[in-house]
Design an enzyme around this catalytic site. Structure first.
Site, PDB file in Angstrom:
ATOM      1  N   GLU A 206       9.783  10.469   6.269  1.00 48.69           N
ATOM      2  CA  GLU A 206       8.556   9.756   5.887  1.00 48.69           C
ATOM      3  C   GLU A 206       8.823   8.265   6.014  1.00 48.69           C
ATOM      4  OE1 GLU A 206       6.447  11.459   2.710  1.00 48.69           O
ATOM      5  OE2 GLU A 206       5.391   9.615   2.154  1.00 48.69           O
TER       6      GLU A 206
ATOM      7  N   LYS B  66      10.050  11.073  -8.694  1.00 45.02           N
ATOM      8  CA  LYS B  66       8.689  10.549  -8.524  1.00 45.02           C
ATOM      9  C   LYS B  66       7.773  11.562  -9.197  1.00 45.02           C
ATOM     10  CE  LYS B  66       5.221   9.508  -4.913  1.00 45.02           C
ATOM     11  NZ  LYS B  66       4.991   9.291  -3.463  1.00 45.02           N
TER      12      LYS B  66
ATOM     13  N   GLU C 289       0.728   9.952  -6.776  1.00 46.22           N
ATOM     14  CA  GLU C 289       0.266  10.366  -5.445  1.00 46.22           C
ATOM     15  C   GLU C 289       0.337  11.879  -5.264  1.00 46.22           C
ATOM     16  OE1 GLU C 289       2.573   7.823  -2.760  1.00 46.22           O
ATOM     17  OE2 GLU C 289       1.028   6.285  -3.004  1.00 46.22           O
TER      18      GLU C 289
ATOM     19  N   ASP D 219       2.462  -2.023  -3.516  1.00 45.73           N
ATOM     20  CA  ASP D 219       3.243  -1.139  -2.657  1.00 45.73           C
ATOM     21  C   ASP D 219       3.839  -1.878  -1.459  1.00 45.73           C
ATOM     22  OD1 ASP D 219       4.338   1.175  -1.706  1.00 45.73           O
ATOM     23  OD2 ASP D 219       2.489   2.003  -0.895  1.00 45.73           O
TER      24      ASP D 219
ATOM     25  N   GLU E 210       7.829  -0.341   6.561  1.00 45.06           N
ATOM     26  CA  GLU E 210       6.594   0.454   6.552  1.00 45.06           C
ATOM     27  C   GLU E 210       5.326  -0.376   6.772  1.00 45.06           C
ATOM     28  OE1 GLU E 210       5.944   2.483   2.853  1.00 45.06           O
ATOM     29  OE2 GLU E 210       3.930   3.114   3.434  1.00 45.06           O
TER      30      GLU E 210
HETATM   31  C1  GCU Z   1       4.104   4.416  -0.155  1.00 42.27           C
HETATM   32  C2  GCU Z   1       4.384   5.182   1.087  1.00 42.27           C
HETATM   33  C3  GCU Z   1       4.533   6.652   0.842  1.00 42.27           C
HETATM   34  C4  GCU Z   1       5.546   6.876  -0.268  1.00 42.27           C
HETATM   35  C5  GCU Z   1       5.156   6.077  -1.482  1.00 42.27           C
HETATM   36  C6  GCU Z   1       6.225   6.094  -2.547  1.00 42.27           C
HETATM   37  O1  GCU Z   1       2.820   4.677  -0.611  1.00 42.27           O
HETATM   38  O2  GCU Z   1       3.342   4.975   1.995  1.00 42.27           O
HETATM   39  O3  GCU Z   1       4.951   7.249   2.029  1.00 42.27           O
HETATM   40  O4  GCU Z   1       5.641   8.213  -0.576  1.00 42.27           O
HETATM   41  O5  GCU Z   1       4.995   4.736  -1.148  1.00 42.27           O
HETATM   42  O6  GCU Z   1       6.936   5.098  -2.626  1.00 42.27           O
HETATM   43  O7  GCU Z   1       6.347   7.038  -3.274  1.00 42.27           O
END
Ligand code: GCU
Length: 835
Positions: free
Chosen positions: A173, A293, A297, A375, A403
């Site tokens: 990712e 985490k 999200e 972010d 990113e």
């Molecule tokens: C950003 C990123 C994601 C990642 C997230 C995180 O949003 O785009 O890919 O998972 O950060 O740090 O958890």
């Protein structure tokens, strides 16, 4: 006295693919004259091949051979031999070689380095400390620094971790340097050579643990088979003193454990995690711990069961505690929000979620906080959460993988950005409270703390996908070791180690790198508006509209007259109130808010005058022009180094800087067109929307091509491009050039999409002057796009083309796959014109 060799570089080194990074041990020009001053033997005080002390001995041997061509033997005793390098732990040294009483106190991972004539002592507090010392000595030698030194060097913080966002299927990712070096097909790769090489690079800059899997974790990382595979990774890391750590999926007990709950207070859940942790330590006795985490999200977490984040973190802290393991618990927790609520603000989320929990975390929990509250944007204010956790250990999370910052296709040297946060004084209790002193534990007397860097190297031989991007990894390690380090001097160490000691090479790469983040900020999103990239798709090219009208909370609140987030207490979201009073007061008042964050904190008219005297909109226009102009100079600066860098790396970097020069213009025009369209306010300098040297593709005579309205509109010049009428029709676009006869650079802007490799040819009066293939999805590494947009928009330039007035220019486009040979415009550029 530090004696630096400033010799003109001799014959050039052979082609290099980047695999050795900064550990090349390249021959030092004029080295022979130092040969007799060098130690002639190495005594490494540990004969076990898996010991970092043993590895230190082998590295020293390899280094002396590479840098000086000197062969040196290694023994494991006889530490009092003259003309030798003795490397080991302080304890082993006192045991085998007599007293070390004169040494200053060392901390964990610290070392003592003394070079007296040809007698060198490298003593670590622990084994990896000795290895760090050996790498430091080698770094000096490789840079031609033969100073006599005697000093102790201790890391400022114990946590110096790398996060890899690798998935079990081998993808990464936000990774732009190829596939995972750790995983494929659901398990650990069989050949771990690259994993060992990675550990070597990390150890050389003092980094001590790697979280090997994505924060968006797949629960099956914890199956017995995968634990065995992880054990193999830990085995190849161990000789470098690098520990393995894992990201967890909070719901693992239900996903792979057969339980009906993942409630952190449920006894069956506690037992399940205790058992998993025991199994991990059985296979990996030096396992570093977990990264979590949760409730972010879409990831599961304790909030599902009305448990606090602290209860969630402690669930893992308890089973890790007896083994000395730690939990890195991420503060990146937020909910989707509604933009119609003027007071809604994602930036407030972390403090709101964590504030009341200070003191409730177990001692082996560290809250891992992204540098800014949103972010990894091109500029953010310091996360206010650093000021709120006084009884909780914290670490800063930085992103080495670019990113939001050009995905390694743009040169952006990141430490100056990181420093805006590390050196920021939060003034907690009206006392100096630099973020770097908070994360090192000094400000609030915490024993844990440090840095986590999202790195995402892959199988590409350059690791990150770009040779120059490696300066960010190198500097990350150096700043994790000591966040007070200076970005430019760290950079110059990296340049000398990576490209040699030629003065012009050092000066040029220094200048390019130090100008790169300001330039990127200028041509992407400035004044604190965030990066303005497409946050809903690739995070790569421009798409300012994507920030608003969705729940992600990265809003700009731009309308026809005004722009920016009002985060004041008196009239806005109240975010400024999350800072300690002195900082809050600075940001609450627009007069004391620095221009570079004005739109982060305030909602203003485009005609608002900045401290600089410019209006916001004119600043946008000017900054985008000047940023893109600077990006053009990176290419010419690099070209001045031709012949001074091996061809392989020279060409690789040249390719990327050429791309950046073109894409910076895509950025410039997209952002300027967007805000010009929205505000209706013209550019005082009359550049925006006015391109006298351009021929729009849609205005050419077309055959087999048709016009195409590009979305977002601002990512095409004049909003329109051309595409072939079908996916198998060859298209031709023709025009007469009515510019005065002369020599021009001919730039062609086109779109290179994922899913096809179109072919284009350019003719002048039926004489072919160039051709190319749209294959950047294979060569660049950024997240590709399947559309004509700001991610696929790019440029190719043919330099020094002689053009007579009235010449016929013809471009022939052959589509491939889903890519219809798209063209945007041609620029016929006289010398000195960038457009
Ligand atoms: C950003 C990123 C994601 C990642 C997230 C995180 O949003 O785009 O890919 O998972 O950060 O740090 O958890």
């Amino acid at each position: 006295m530090r004696r630096l060799l400033l010799l003109a570089s001799a014959a050039l080194v052979a082609a290099e693919n980047g695999l050795d990074g900064w550990l090349r041990y390249a021959p030092l020009p004029g080295a022979s004259r130092y040969l007799h001053d060098l130690p002639s033997s190495i005594v490494s005080l540990n004969a076990s091949e898996t010991s970092p002390v043993y590895v230190a001995g082998s590295e020293l041997q390899k280094g002396l051979q590479g840098i000086f061509g000197k062969q040196v033997s290694i023994s494991h005793q006889n530490c009092n031999a003259s003309s030798s390098i003795v490397v080991g732990t302080v304890d082993e040294y006192s045991k085998l070689c007599g007293s070390s009483a004169a040494l200053p106190e060392l901390e964990q991972d610290g070392f003592w380095l003394s070079t007296k004539g040809n007698s060198v002592q490298i003593l670590g507090r622990n084994e990896r400390g000795a290895l760090y010392g050996a790498f430091e000595y080698l770094s000096m030698l490789a840079q031609g620094n033969f100073s006599q030194v005697a000093y102790a060097n201790n890391p400022r913080a114990p946590i110096r971790w790398v996060n890899q966002w690798d998935n079990l299927d081998g993808s990464i990712e936000r990774g732009y340097g190829g596939a995972s070096i750790f995983f494929e097909n659901g398990g650990v790769v069989s050949n771990l050579t690259r994993a060992a090489q990675y550990a070597r690079l990390l150890a050389s800059i003092g980094l001590n643990a790697v979280v090997v899997n994505n924060v968006n974790a797949n629960a099956s990382i914890l199956t017995p088979q995968n634990i065995e595979g992880l054990g193999r990774i830990a085995d190849v890391f161990r000789p470098y003193g690098v520990q393995l750590a894992l990201s967890l999926n909070f719901a693992s007990p239900t996903i792979i454990g057969g339980l009906s709950t993942y409630d952190p207070l449920d006894p069956s859940v506690i037992a399940w995690w205790t058992n998993v942790t025991d199994q991990l330590y059985q296979r990996i006795p030096d396992f570093a711990g977990y990264l979590v985490k949760a409730d972010s999200e879409g990831q599961p977490g304790p909030l599902t069961y009305n448990r606090t984040l602290a209860q969630g973190a402690n669930l893992f802290a308890k089973p890790l505690q007896p083994y000395g393991g730690i939990v890195m618990f991420r503060a990146f927790v937020y909910n989707q929000l509604n933009e119609s609520d003027w007071k809604a603000d994602r930036a407030k989320a972390a403090v709101e979620f964590f504030q009341g929990l200070d003191g409730q975390f177990d001692d082996n929990v560290v809250v891992q906080i992204k540098y800014g509250p949103i972010d990894f944007q091109v500029r953010e204010p310091t996360s206010p959460l650093f000021a709120h956790l006084r009884n909780t250990s914290t670490a800063i999370e930085l992103e080495i993988t670019q990113e939001y910052l050009g995905q390694q296709c743009h040169l952006v040297y990141l430490p100056p950005l990181w420093k805006t946060v590390l050196d920021f004084d939060l003034r907690v209790d009206q006392k100096p409270s630099l973020v770097r002193d908070i994360i090192t534990g000094q400000r609030f007397n915490r024993t844990l703390g440090g840095s986590a860097g999202v790195v995402n190297v892959g199988t590409n031989t350059t690791w990150l996908g770009s040779h120059l991007a490696m300066s960010n990894l190198y500097a990350y390690g150096r700043l994790a070791w000591d966040p007070a380090n200076d970005p430019q001097s760290v950079l110059q160490d990296w340049i000398r180690l990576t490209f040699g000691l030629d003065r012009s090479v050092i000066d040029t790469i220094t200048q390019m790198s130090m100008e790169s983040w300001p330039a990127y900020e200028n041509y992407s999103g400035n004044l604190g508006i965030q990066t303005l990239t497409d946050i809903l798709y690739t995070h790569f090219g421009p798409n300012p509209a994507s920030q608003d009208n969705n729940g992600w909370g990265q809003w700009t609140r731009a309308d026809h007259t005004s722009i920016g987030m009002d985060r004041t207490v008196w009239n806005g979201t109240g975010y400024t109130g999350q800072y300690p009073p002195e900082v809050a007061a600075m940001y609450e008042n627009i007069d004391t808010t620095p221009d570079n964050l004005v739109l982060w904190f305030h909602h203003v008219n485009y005609t608002h005058r900045l401290h600089s005297g410019k209006t916001v909109i004119q600043h946008f226009y000017d900054a985008h022009y000047s940023g893109a102009e600077t990006a053009q100079t990176f290419l010419t600066m690099w070209e001045s180094l031709k012949g001074k860098i091996d061809d392989e790396r020279y060409n690789d970097v040249h390719f990327r800087l050429t791309y950046q020069a073109g894409h910076s213009i895509v950025w410039r025009d997209a952002i300027n067109n967007f805000y010009f369209n929205l505000s209706g306010i013209p550019d005082e300098a009359k550049r925006v929307g006015n391109h006298p040297w351009r021929v729009e593709a849609e205005s050419m005579t077309l055959s087999g091509y048709k016009t195409y309205a590009v979305n977002p509109f601002e990512t095409a010049s004049n909003t329109t491009a051309i595409v072939t009428t079908t996916n198998s029709t060859v298209g031709t676009a023709t025009t007469k050039l009515e510019y005065p006869s002369g020599t021009y650079d001919l730039a062609v802007n086109y779109y290179d999409m994922y899913g096809g490799k179109s072919h284009w040819q350019v003719y002048l009066n039926n004489r072919k002057i160039g051709e190319w293939v749209g294959n950047s999805e294979d060569t660049l590494g950024h997240t590709p796009s399947i559309y004509l947009d700001g991610h696929s928009a790019t440029r190719i330039t043919f330099r020094g083309v002689k053009i007579e007035k009235g010449d016929e220019l013809k471009i022939v486009g052959t589509p491939d796959g889903v890519e219809p040979a798209p063209l945007d415009y041609v620029s016929v550029l006289p010398e000195g014109v960038v457009d």
